[in-house]
Design a protein around this motif. Structure first.
Motif, PDB file in Angstrom:
ATOM      1  N   VAL A 143       0.828  -1.211   0.000  1.00 11.23           N
ATOM      2  CA  VAL A 143       0.000   0.000   0.000  1.00 11.23           C
ATOM      3  C   VAL A 143       0.857   1.255   0.000  1.00 11.23           C
ATOM      4  O   VAL A 143       0.655   2.161  -0.807  1.00 11.23           O
ATOM      5  N   ILE A 144       1.824   1.304   0.913  1.00  7.55           N
ATOM      6  CA  ILE A 144       2.601   2.531   1.064  1.00  7.55           C
ATOM      7  C   ILE A 144       3.978   2.192   1.635  1.00  7.55           C
ATOM      8  O   ILE A 144       4.118   1.244   2.418  1.00  7.55           O
ATOM      9  N   SER A 145       4.974   2.939   1.242  1.00  4.25           N
ATOM     10  CA  SER A 145       6.320   2.764   1.788  1.00  4.25           C
ATOM     11  C   SER A 145       6.485   3.603   3.048  1.00  4.25           C
ATOM     12  O   SER A 145       5.660   4.474   3.355  1.00  4.25           O
ATOM     13  N   SER A 146       7.569   3.353   3.767  1.00  3.12           N
ATOM     14  CA  SER A 146       7.853   4.135   4.968  1.00  3.12           C
ATOM     15  C   SER A 146       8.018   5.613   4.644  1.00  3.12           C
ATOM     16  O   SER A 146       7.517   6.492   5.364  1.00  3.12           O
ATOM     17  N   ALA A 147       8.719   5.913   3.543  1.00  4.89           N
ATOM     18  CA  ALA A 147       8.936   7.307   3.153  1.00  4.89           C
ATOM     19  C   ALA A 147       7.628   7.978   2.758  1.00  4.89           C
ATOM     20  O   ALA A 147       7.380   9.149   3.094  1.00  4.89           O
ATOM     21  N   GLN A 148       6.772   7.254   2.048  1.00  7.54           N
ATOM     22  CA  GLN A 148       5.473   7.803   1.658  1.00  7.54           C
ATOM     23  C   GLN A 148       4.601   8.041   2.888  1.00  7.54           C
ATOM     24  O   GLN A 148       3.855   9.023   2.958  1.00  7.54           O
ATOM     25  N   PHE A 149       4.687   7.138   3.852  1.00  4.72           N
ATOM     26  CA  PHE A 149       3.935   7.280   5.100  1.00  4.72           C
ATOM     27  C   PHE A 149       4.310   8.571   5.818  1.00  4.72           C
ATOM     28  O   PHE A 149       3.445   9.334   6.256  1.00  4.72           O
ATOM     29  N   LEU A 150       5.609   8.842   5.933  1.00  4.85           N
ATOM     30  CA  LEU A 150       6.056  10.070   6.580  1.00  4.85           C
ATOM     31  C   LEU A 150       5.600  11.304   5.817  1.00  4.85           C
ATOM     32  O   LEU A 150       5.220  12.323   6.412  1.00  4.85           O
ATOM     33  N   LYS A 151       5.619  11.219   4.505  1.00  8.61           N
ATOM     34  CA  LYS A 151       5.175  12.356   3.701  1.00  8.61           C
ATOM     35  C   LYS A 151       3.693  12.621   3.904  1.00  8.61           C
ATOM     36  O   LYS A 151       3.260  13.774   3.976  1.00  8.61           O
ATOM     37  N   LEU A 152       2.909  11.555   4.008  1.00  2.00           N
ATOM     38  CA  LEU A 152       1.478  11.718   4.249  1.00  2.00           C
ATOM     39  C   LEU A 152       1.227  12.337   5.621  1.00  2.00           C
ATOM     40  O   LEU A 152       0.272  13.095   5.809  1.00  2.00           O
ATOM     41  N   LEU A 153       2.113  12.033   6.576  1.00  3.55           N
ATOM     42  CA  LEU A 153       2.013  12.635   7.904  1.00  3.55           C
ATOM     43  C   LEU A 153       2.590  14.046   7.950  1.00  3.55           C
ATOM     44  O   LEU A 153       2.517  14.711   8.986  1.00  3.55           O
ATOM     45  N   LYS A 154       3.202  14.472   6.838  1.00 12.08           N
ATOM     46  CA  LYS A 154       3.843  15.775   6.743  1.00 12.08           C
ATOM     47  C   LYS A 154       4.961  15.896   7.773  1.00 12.08           C
ATOM     48  O   LYS A 154       5.129  16.927   8.436  1.00 12.08           O
ATOM     49  N   SER A 155       5.738  14.812   7.871  1.00 11.10           N
ATOM     50  CA  SER A 155       6.843  14.756   8.824  1.00 11.10           C
ATOM     51  C   SER A 155       8.165  14.724   8.082  1.00 11.10           C
ATOM     52  O   SER A 155       8.273  14.179   6.979  1.00 11.10           O
ATOM     53  N   ASP A 156       9.211  15.278   8.711  1.00  8.37           N
ATOM     54  CA  ASP A 156      10.535  15.286   8.098  1.00  8.37           C
ATOM     55  C   ASP A 156      11.337  14.038   8.446  1.00  8.37           C
ATOM     56  O   ASP A 156      12.502  13.907   8.063  1.00  8.37           O
ATOM     57  N   GLY A 157      10.730  13.097   9.150  1.00 10.18           N
ATOM     58  CA  GLY A 157      11.414  11.858   9.499  1.00 10.18           C
ATOM     59  C   GLY A 157      11.570  11.651  10.989  1.00 10.18           C
ATOM     60  O   GLY A 157      11.707  10.523  11.454  1.00 10.18           O
ATOM     61  N   ASP A 158      11.561  12.718  11.755  1.00 13.40           N
ATOM     62  CA  ASP A 158      11.691  12.614  13.202  1.00 13.40           C
ATOM     63  C   ASP A 158      10.306  12.442  13.812  1.00 13.40           C
ATOM     64  O   ASP A 158       9.743  13.351  14.423  1.00 13.40           O
ATOM     65  N   TRP A 159       9.756  11.271  13.610  1.00 10.64           N
ATOM     66  CA  TRP A 159       8.378  11.003  14.034  1.00 10.64           C
ATOM     67  C   TRP A 159       8.328   9.624  14.666  1.00 10.64           C
ATOM     68  O   TRP A 159       8.774   8.633  14.093  1.00 10.64           O
ATOM     69  N   HIS A 160       7.790   9.535  15.885  1.00  9.29           N
ATOM     70  CA  HIS A 160       7.706   8.255  16.578  1.00  9.29           C
ATOM     71  C   HIS A 160       6.566   8.319  17.593  1.00  9.29           C
ATOM     72  O   HIS A 160       6.343   9.353  18.225  1.00  9.29           O
ATOM     73  N   ARG A 161       5.842   7.217  17.710  1.00  5.01           N
ATOM     74  CA  ARG A 161       4.750   7.120  18.669  1.00  5.01           C
ATOM     75  C   ARG A 161       4.858   5.791  19.414  1.00  5.01           C
ATOM     76  O   ARG A 161       5.606   4.894  19.021  1.00  5.01           O
ATOM     77  N   ASP A 162       4.078   5.648  20.463  1.00  2.00           N
ATOM     78  CA  ASP A 162       4.202   4.472  21.326  1.00  2.00           C
ATOM     79  C   ASP A 162       3.530   3.235  20.733  1.00  2.00           C
ATOM     80  O   ASP A 162       4.145   2.169  20.651  1.00  2.00           O
ATOM     81  N   SER A 163       2.269   3.351  20.289  1.00  2.00           N
ATOM     82  CA  SER A 163       1.522   2.140  19.965  1.00  2.00           C
ATOM     83  C   SER A 163       0.768   2.244  18.643  1.00  2.00           C
ATOM     84  O   SER A 163       0.166   3.275  18.314  1.00  2.00           O
ATOM     85  N   LEU A 164       0.792   1.137  17.910  1.00  2.00           N
ATOM     86  CA  LEU A 164       0.062   0.973  16.659  1.00  2.00           C
ATOM     87  C   LEU A 164      -0.686  -0.346  16.693  1.00  2.00           C
ATOM     88  O   LEU A 164      -0.153  -1.352  17.168  1.00  2.00           O
ATOM     89  N   ILE A 165      -1.913  -0.339  16.191  1.00  3.72           N
ATOM     90  CA  ILE A 165      -2.595  -1.595  15.917  1.00  3.72           C
ATOM     91  C   ILE A 165      -3.046  -1.572  14.464  1.00  3.72           C
ATOM     92  O   ILE A 165      -3.605  -0.584  13.985  1.00  3.72           O
ATOM     93  N   ASP A 166      -2.751  -2.652  13.754  1.00  4.07           N
ATOM     94  CA  ASP A 166      -3.164  -2.802  12.364  1.00  4.07           C
ATOM     95  C   ASP A 166      -4.314  -3.802  12.333  1.00  4.07           C
ATOM     96  O   ASP A 166      -4.126  -4.996  12.585  1.00  4.07           O
ATOM     97  N   LEU A 167      -5.504  -3.307  12.052  1.00  2.00           N
ATOM     98  CA  LEU A 167      -6.698  -4.152  12.041  1.00  2.00           C
ATOM     99  C   LEU A 167      -6.750  -4.938  10.746  1.00  2.00           C
ATOM    100  O   LEU A 167      -6.793  -4.368   9.663  1.00  2.00           O
ATOM    101  N   GLY A 168      -6.760  -6.257  10.874  1.00  2.00           N
ATOM    102  CA  GLY A 168      -6.773  -7.089   9.681  1.00  2.00           C
ATOM    103  C   GLY A 168      -5.475  -6.989   8.933  1.00  2.00           C
ATOM    104  O   GLY A 168      -5.422  -6.594   7.774  1.00  2.00           O
ATOM    105  N   ALA A 169      -4.392  -7.363   9.572  1.00  2.00           N
ATOM    106  CA  ALA A 169      -3.054  -7.096   9.037  1.00  2.00           C
ATOM    107  C   ALA A 169      -2.591  -8.097   7.993  1.00  2.00           C
ATOM    108  O   ALA A 169      -1.494  -7.952   7.463  1.00  2.00           O
ATOM    109  N   GLY A 170      -3.383  -9.127   7.709  1.00  2.00           N
ATOM    110  CA  GLY A 170      -2.971 -10.096   6.705  1.00  2.00           C
ATOM    111  C   GLY A 170      -1.668 -10.775   7.086  1.00  2.00           C
ATOM    112  O   GLY A 170      -1.495 -11.241   8.211  1.00  2.00           O
TER     113      GLY A 170
END
Length: 331
Positions: free
Chosen positions: A137-164
């Motif tokens: 679906v999306i690369s790591s770099a594309q993900f950061l761009k969609l978040l409008k981040s310069d790369g220094d972005w980190h959060r504690d928790s993620l859940i992927d619903l239906g992660a295949g």
């Protein structure tokens, strides 16, 4: 991806309006005469047709996957659009898919196994057992761009619903300290655990946890109760948490498990003919009433590994980064 709180990563080549390549697509791009006459045997024809489709896709302008006619959406929605493009990671997935599709005898083995196991297993579980049909679906770099981040972005928790099988999750997992996932298929759950993700039960993933980001990638159109799913997602967000959501457009609902006729119990009120019209409807008729506001959105190809017919397949995917709005969405 998931429904009844889990991802139904069905066989994209069997139940969705995939982009198939035919002679009609190709005839204006190059001369067919070197390939005539067409072979008669079934396998020879399949290899011949795949060669034709591969040549077409090698000349295809992939920038079309990412372009939108912003003039066809309201200004407030247009202002949130983020232009993406194919990058190294997306091209790597395509190249690996092309290599795998050329493994003729393995592809034949997959066809035989699927025809047998299809009597008593879902396509999702078969894909997991064969470890085929991965998505991108999306690369790591594309993900950061969609978040409008310069790369220094980190959060504690993620859940992927239906992660295949977790291939899509792997692109965004490095930005989180803890990664959870849900999945209805036992074979896919095993693959997720192998990747090191904590797999939660599909019925109570939101019971006692809150998340910084909830990924819901190509799930709403495979979910029996998508509006209920959105309600659960909103309630499970931490304050200022985000939703990373993908939806195939044009919208076409298909429920793999839990529905006798593969139709969902809840219908999303999405209208419009074009991609842009349906994006507008998703935002105005689905997200806003469910208590979400759009931070950013984009258009990408939803890529899937191919087979003997074609090296890879794609669908048009709308990506959204959402946050909870001031409205509670309970109505």
């Amino acid at each position: 991806m998931q429904c009844s709180n889990n991802k139904l990563q069905q066989d994209i080549t069997a139940t969705t309006p995939i982009t198939k390549i035919s002679d009609t697509h190709c005839q204006n791009d190059f001369d067919f005469s070197p390939y005539l006459p067409k072979p008669r045997g079934a396998l020879a024809r399949a290899i011949y047709n795949k060669h034709i489709s591969d040549r077409y896709m090698n000349n295809f302008d992939r920038s079309k996957w990412y372009n939108c006619n912003i003039e066809q959406v309201p200004p407030a929605i247009a202002a949130k659009f983020v232009q993406l493009d194919h990058d190294k990671e997306s091209m790597k997935f395509i190249q690996e898919s092309e290599e795998k599709s050329d493994w003729i005898f393995i592809q034949i083995w997959h066809v035989i196994v699927r025809s047998i196991l299809g009597w008593f297993m879902t396509q999702t579980s078969i894909n997991g057992w064969l470890q085929r049909g991965s998505m991108f679906v999306i690369s790591s770099a594309q993900f950061l761009k969609l978040l409008k981040s310069d790369g220094d972005w980190h959060r504690d928790s993620l859940i992927d619903l239906g992660a295949g099988d977790g291939a899509v999750t792997a692109q965004i997992a490095p930005f989180f300290g803890k990664v959870y996932a849900t999945e209805v298929s036992n074979t896919m759950r095993t693959l997720l655990q192998t990747r090191g993700y904590k797999v939660l039960d599909v019925e109570d993933w939101d019971a006692d946890r809150k998340y910084d980001m909830i990924a819901c990638l190509n799930l709403l159109d495979r979910c029996n109760t998508p509006l209920q799913m959105l309600k659960q997602i909103r309630q499970a967000l931490k304050p200022n948490g985000m939703v990373f959501l993908a939806l195939v457009l044009p919208f076409s609902a298909y429920v793999e498990i839990g529905s006798k006729n593969h139709k969902p119990k809840e219908l999303l009120p999405i209208i419009g003919a074009s991609f842009e019209e349906q994006v507008t409807s998703v935002i105005e008729d689905v997200f806003h009433p469910s208590g979400f506001k759009v931070e950013s959105w984009s258009r990408v190809p939803y890529l899937c590994e191919g087979d003997l017919r074609q090296s890879y397949y794609w669908l048009d995917d709308a990506l959204f980064v959402l946050k909870a709005s001031d409205e509670d969405g309970s109505s």
